[in-house]
Design a protein around this motif. Sequence first.
Motif, mmCIF file in Angstrom:
data_model
loop_
_atom_site.group_PDB
_atom_site.id
_atom_site.type_symbol
_atom_site.label_atom_id
_atom_site.label_comp_id
_atom_site.label_asym_id
_atom_site.label_seq_id
_atom_site.Cartn_x
_atom_site.Cartn_y
_atom_site.Cartn_z
ATOM 1 N N LEU A 1 -3.597 68.745 -38.643
ATOM 2 C CA LEU A 1 -2.782 67.529 -38.614
ATOM 3 C C LEU A 1 -1.718 67.560 -39.701
ATOM 4 C CD1 LEU A 1 -5.465 64.788 -37.893
ATOM 5 C CD2 LEU A 1 -3.942 65.949 -36.278
ATOM 6 N N ARG A 2 -2.061 68.076 -40.872
ATOM 7 C CA ARG A 2 -1.063 68.181 -41.948
ATOM 8 C C ARG A 2 0.047 69.152 -41.565
ATOM 9 N NH1 ARG A 2 -5.750 68.076 -45.255
ATOM 10 N NH2 ARG A 2 -5.668 70.355 -45.494
ATOM 11 N N ALA A 3 -0.310 70.255 -40.913
ATOM 12 C CA ALA A 3 0.706 71.222 -40.484
ATOM 13 C C ALA A 3 1.626 70.612 -39.432
ATOM 14 C CB ALA A 3 0.031 72.481 -39.944
ATOM 15 N N ILE A 4 1.046 69.837 -38.511
ATOM 16 C CA ILE A 4 1.842 69.173 -37.477
ATOM 17 C C ILE A 4 2.791 68.163 -38.113
ATOM 18 C CG2 ILE A 4 1.724 67.602 -35.506
ATOM 19 C CD1 ILE A 4 -0.944 68.974 -34.782
ATOM 20 N N GLU A 5 2.293 67.403 -39.089
ATOM 21 C CA GLU A 5 3.133 66.417 -39.761
ATOM 22 C C GLU A 5 4.323 67.083 -40.442
ATOM 23 O OE1 GLU A 5 0.522 64.378 -42.376
ATOM 24 O OE2 GLU A 5 -0.529 63.306 -40.755
ATOM 25 N N ALA A 6 4.079 68.222 -41.088
ATOM 26 C CA ALA A 6 5.168 68.923 -41.770
ATOM 27 C C ALA A 6 6.214 69.418 -40.783
ATOM 28 C CB ALA A 6 4.599 70.094 -42.578
ATOM 29 N N ALA A 7 5.743 69.981 -39.657
ATOM 30 C CA ALA A 7 6.687 70.491 -38.662
ATOM 31 C C ALA A 7 7.480 69.358 -38.025
ATOM 32 C CB ALA A 7 5.928 71.278 -37.594
ATOM 33 N N CYS A 8 6.795 68.280 -37.670
ATOM 34 C CA CYS A 8 7.493 67.158 -37.026
ATOM 35 C C CYS A 8 8.392 66.432 -37.997
ATOM 36 C CB CYS A 8 6.477 66.194 -36.426
ATOM 37 S SG CYS A 8 5.617 66.872 -35.000
ATOM 38 N N TYR B 1 2.769 60.678 -32.093
ATOM 39 C CA TYR B 1 4.055 60.246 -32.638
ATOM 40 C C TYR B 1 3.872 59.217 -33.742
ATOM 41 C CZ TYR B 1 6.523 62.827 -29.059
ATOM 42 O OH TYR B 1 7.014 63.831 -28.279
ATOM 43 N N GLN B 2 2.903 58.342 -33.594
ATOM 44 C CA GLN B 2 2.694 57.327 -34.619
ATOM 45 C C GLN B 2 2.321 57.959 -35.955
ATOM 46 O OE1 GLN B 2 0.115 54.048 -33.624
ATOM 47 N NE2 GLN B 2 -0.383 53.676 -35.756
ATOM 48 N N THR B 3 1.380 58.896 -35.957
ATOM 49 C CA THR B 3 0.942 59.489 -37.218
ATOM 50 C C THR B 3 2.058 60.306 -37.870
ATOM 51 O OG1 THR B 3 -0.023 61.353 -35.992
ATOM 52 C CG2 THR B 3 -1.493 59.558 -36.598
ATOM 53 N N GLN B 4 2.902 60.956 -37.058
ATOM 54 C CA GLN B 4 4.007 61.733 -37.643
ATOM 55 C C GLN B 4 4.976 60.819 -38.369
ATOM 56 O OE1 GLN B 4 2.999 64.746 -37.358
ATOM 57 N NE2 GLN B 4 1.596 63.931 -35.837
ATOM 58 N N MET B 5 5.295 59.682 -37.747
ATOM 59 C CA MET B 5 6.258 58.775 -38.372
ATOM 60 C C MET B 5 5.662 58.056 -39.574
ATOM 61 S SD MET B 5 8.516 57.399 -35.185
ATOM 62 C CE MET B 5 7.171 57.198 -34.027
ATOM 63 N N GLU B 6 4.393 57.677 -39.474
ATOM 64 C CA GLU B 6 3.750 57.023 -40.618
ATOM 65 C C GLU B 6 3.707 57.953 -41.827
ATOM 66 O OE1 GLU B 6 0.782 53.901 -38.313
ATOM 67 O OE2 GLU B 6 0.019 55.850 -38.967
ATOM 68 N N ALA B 7 3.501 59.244 -41.580
ATOM 69 C CA ALA B 7 3.473 60.209 -42.679
ATOM 70 C C ALA B 7 4.824 60.300 -43.378
ATOM 71 C CB ALA B 7 3.056 61.589 -42.158
ATOM 72 N N ARG B 8 5.900 59.932 -42.672
ATOM 73 C CA ARG B 8 7.250 59.958 -43.255
ATOM 74 C C ARG B 8 7.687 58.593 -43.751
ATOM 75 N NH1 ARG B 8 8.513 65.174 -44.084
ATOM 76 N NH2 ARG B 8 10.740 64.736 -43.951
ATOM 77 N N GLY B 9 6.785 57.613 -43.748
ATOM 78 C CA GLY B 9 7.134 56.298 -44.254
ATOM 79 C C GLY B 9 7.832 55.401 -43.254
ATOM 80 N N VAL B 10 7.745 55.728 -41.985
ATOM 81 C CA VAL B 10 8.355 54.913 -40.935
ATOM 82 C C VAL B 10 7.334 53.878 -40.467
ATOM 83 C CG1 VAL B 10 9.385 54.945 -38.629
ATOM 84 C CG2 VAL B 10 9.813 56.832 -40.220
ATOM 85 N N ALA B 11 7.752 52.617 -40.398
ATOM 86 C CA ALA B 11 6.867 51.573 -39.882
ATOM 87 C C ALA B 11 6.776 51.697 -38.367
ATOM 88 C CB ALA B 11 7.399 50.198 -40.268
ATOM 89 N N CYS B 12 5.567 51.698 -37.826
ATOM 90 C CA CYS B 12 5.368 51.907 -36.395
ATOM 91 C C CYS B 12 4.772 50.676 -35.727
ATOM 92 C CB CYS B 12 4.444 53.095 -36.140
ATOM 93 S SG CYS B 12 5.234 54.675 -36.412
ATOM 94 N N ILE B 13 5.276 50.378 -34.540
ATOM 95 C CA ILE B 13 4.704 49.348 -33.691
ATOM 96 C C ILE B 13 4.008 50.076 -32.547
ATOM 97 C CG2 ILE B 13 5.161 47.326 -32.256
ATOM 98 C CD1 ILE B 13 7.838 47.076 -33.829
ATOM 99 N N PRO B 14 2.681 50.136 -32.510
ATOM 100 C CA PRO B 14 1.971 50.887 -31.461
ATOM 101 C C PRO B 14 1.881 50.081 -30.172
ATOM 102 C CG PRO B 14 0.399 49.960 -33.004
ATOM 103 C CD PRO B 14 1.756 49.582 -33.520
ATOM 104 N N HIS B 15 2.947 50.074 -29.419
ATOM 105 C CA HIS B 15 3.022 49.226 -28.219
ATOM 106 C C HIS B 15 2.333 49.849 -27.006
ATOM 107 C CE1 HIS B 15 4.823 47.283 -24.670
ATOM 108 N NE2 HIS B 15 4.929 46.230 -25.451
ATOM 109 N N GLY B 16 2.552 51.132 -26.782
ATOM 110 C CA GLY B 16 2.022 51.765 -25.574
ATOM 111 C C GLY B 16 2.973 51.592 -24.395
#
Length: 197
Positions: free
Chosen positions: A84-91, A121-136
């Motif tokens: 998951l950490r590797a995916i976060e870095a790549a994304c 997508y939510q976890t990638q953006m949260e790792a970058r400090g982006v506020a996420c609305i998990p709407h679906g």
Amino acid sequence: MLDALNAQLARLQTHPFYAGRLPGSVASAAEFAERVPLMTRAELVAEMNCPGYGAFAPAIPPVRVHLTPMGASLVPILQSAADLRAIEAACGQHLDACGIGPGDVCMVTFGYHLFVAGLFYQTQMEARGVACIPHGPGETERAARVAQQCWPATRRMRSSSSKRGAPCRACSSRVAKRSRAMPRCTHACAKRCRARC
């Protein structure tokens, strides 16, 4: 190329699924094509359905298990914390290229079911400090209302001194980051391109 193929064959000899199925080495690309069989979908599904995922049992216990369709079956995708950490870095590189970062608010409209999309997508953006609305997915009218409701918060959180961001669709300006939730352009050219951004 032949050295690389033989190095890969030698490595696969240590894997319990491939051991005994593959030659230890080949003398030519033609021999490789003749002697190295392709794994079939049925073989992979059967092995993954064995207790503990059979020969594909992970050396490190997974912290997340998604599933992906494979024919009529669902095959697990096993992700460790390191994965998951590797995916976060790549994304993160992709989000940087899009100008998405701290201060942005993003609504995730991918599904949050067994598959990878929404939570991914939510976890990638949260790792970058982006506020996420998990709407679906679905409920388009509600999604539009939520986006409008959260737009003022987006405007308050963003920095007026930011110089990094996605270009304006009309003028390619990079004066300020443009929020994906904002209904109009916030670049210096807003008076000219407001209707198109």
